[in-house]
Design a protein around this motif. Structure first.
Motif, PDB file in Angstrom:
ATOM      1  N   SER A  39       4.976  69.450  37.747  1.00 37.56           N
ATOM      2  CA  SER A  39       6.261  68.776  37.887  1.00 37.56           C
ATOM      3  C   SER A  39       6.729  68.400  36.497  1.00 37.56           C
ATOM      4  O   SER A  39       5.916  68.258  35.574  1.00 37.56           O
ATOM      5  CB  SER A  39       6.148  67.528  38.764  1.00 37.56           C
ATOM      6  OG  SER A  39       5.598  66.446  38.050  1.00 37.56           O
ATOM      7  N   THR A  51       4.008  62.022  42.102  1.00 40.97           N
ATOM      8  CA  THR A  51       5.282  62.479  41.571  1.00 40.97           C
ATOM      9  C   THR A  51       6.399  61.511  41.937  1.00 40.97           C
ATOM     10  O   THR A  51       6.557  61.161  43.110  1.00 40.97           O
ATOM     11  CB  THR A  51       5.619  63.868  42.136  1.00 40.97           C
ATOM     12  OG1 THR A  51       4.521  64.740  41.886  1.00 40.97           O
ATOM     13  CG2 THR A  51       6.861  64.435  41.482  1.00 40.97           C
ATOM     14  N   ASP A  55      11.996  63.410  40.536  1.00 40.55           N
ATOM     15  CA  ASP A  55      11.569  64.688  39.961  1.00 40.55           C
ATOM     16  C   ASP A  55      11.945  65.813  40.914  1.00 40.55           C
ATOM     17  O   ASP A  55      11.249  66.089  41.889  1.00 40.55           O
ATOM     18  CB  ASP A  55      10.060  64.673  39.709  1.00 40.55           C
ATOM     19  CG  ASP A  55       9.600  65.865  38.882  1.00 40.55           C
ATOM     20  OD1 ASP A  55      10.393  66.798  38.676  1.00 40.55           O
ATOM     21  OD2 ASP A  55       8.446  65.855  38.443  1.00 40.55           O
ATOM     22  N   CYS A  58       9.457  69.766  41.371  1.00 38.35           N
ATOM     23  CA  CYS A  58       8.063  69.393  41.567  1.00 38.35           C
ATOM     24  C   CYS A  58       7.359  70.437  42.415  1.00 38.35           C
ATOM     25  O   CYS A  58       7.371  70.373  43.642  1.00 38.35           O
ATOM     26  CB  CYS A  58       8.006  68.018  42.230  1.00 38.35           C
ATOM     27  SG  CYS A  58       6.320  67.530  42.523  1.00 38.35           S
TER      28      CYS A  58
END
Length: 82
Positions: A39, A51, A55, A58
């Motif tokens: 990611s 994560t 993001d 990813c």
């Protein structure tokens, strides 16, 4: 997909867009990810274990949704993408 493109390839394969686009043509048998990043946030901050929701690229959290075989190609001496 290669590097950042691997995240885009994973996104397309995980949500069925590859199959949708290829309905009239031959279906892809597998996807190949070269120097894929997990990611963007994890590359910038390697200590992150989960994560962040912002993001958008990813790959690591979407691989389980890919219905095709996946081949990973990555070198051990890659300093950019660990």
């Amino acid at each position: 997909g290669r590097s950042l493109g691997a995240a885009v390839t994973t996104e397309l394969a995980s949500n069925g867009l590859v199959e949708l686009h290829q309905q009239q043509e031959q279906q892809p048998l597998a996807i190949v990810l070269i120097s894929a990043l997990a990611s963007v946030a994890r590359v910038l901050h390697p200590a992150i274990e989960k994560t962040p929701s912002f993001d958008m690229l990813c790959a690591i959290d979407k691989l389980h949704l890919v219905s095709r075989p996946v081949l990973f190609v990555h070198g051990e001496n890659d300093d950019m993408i660990p």
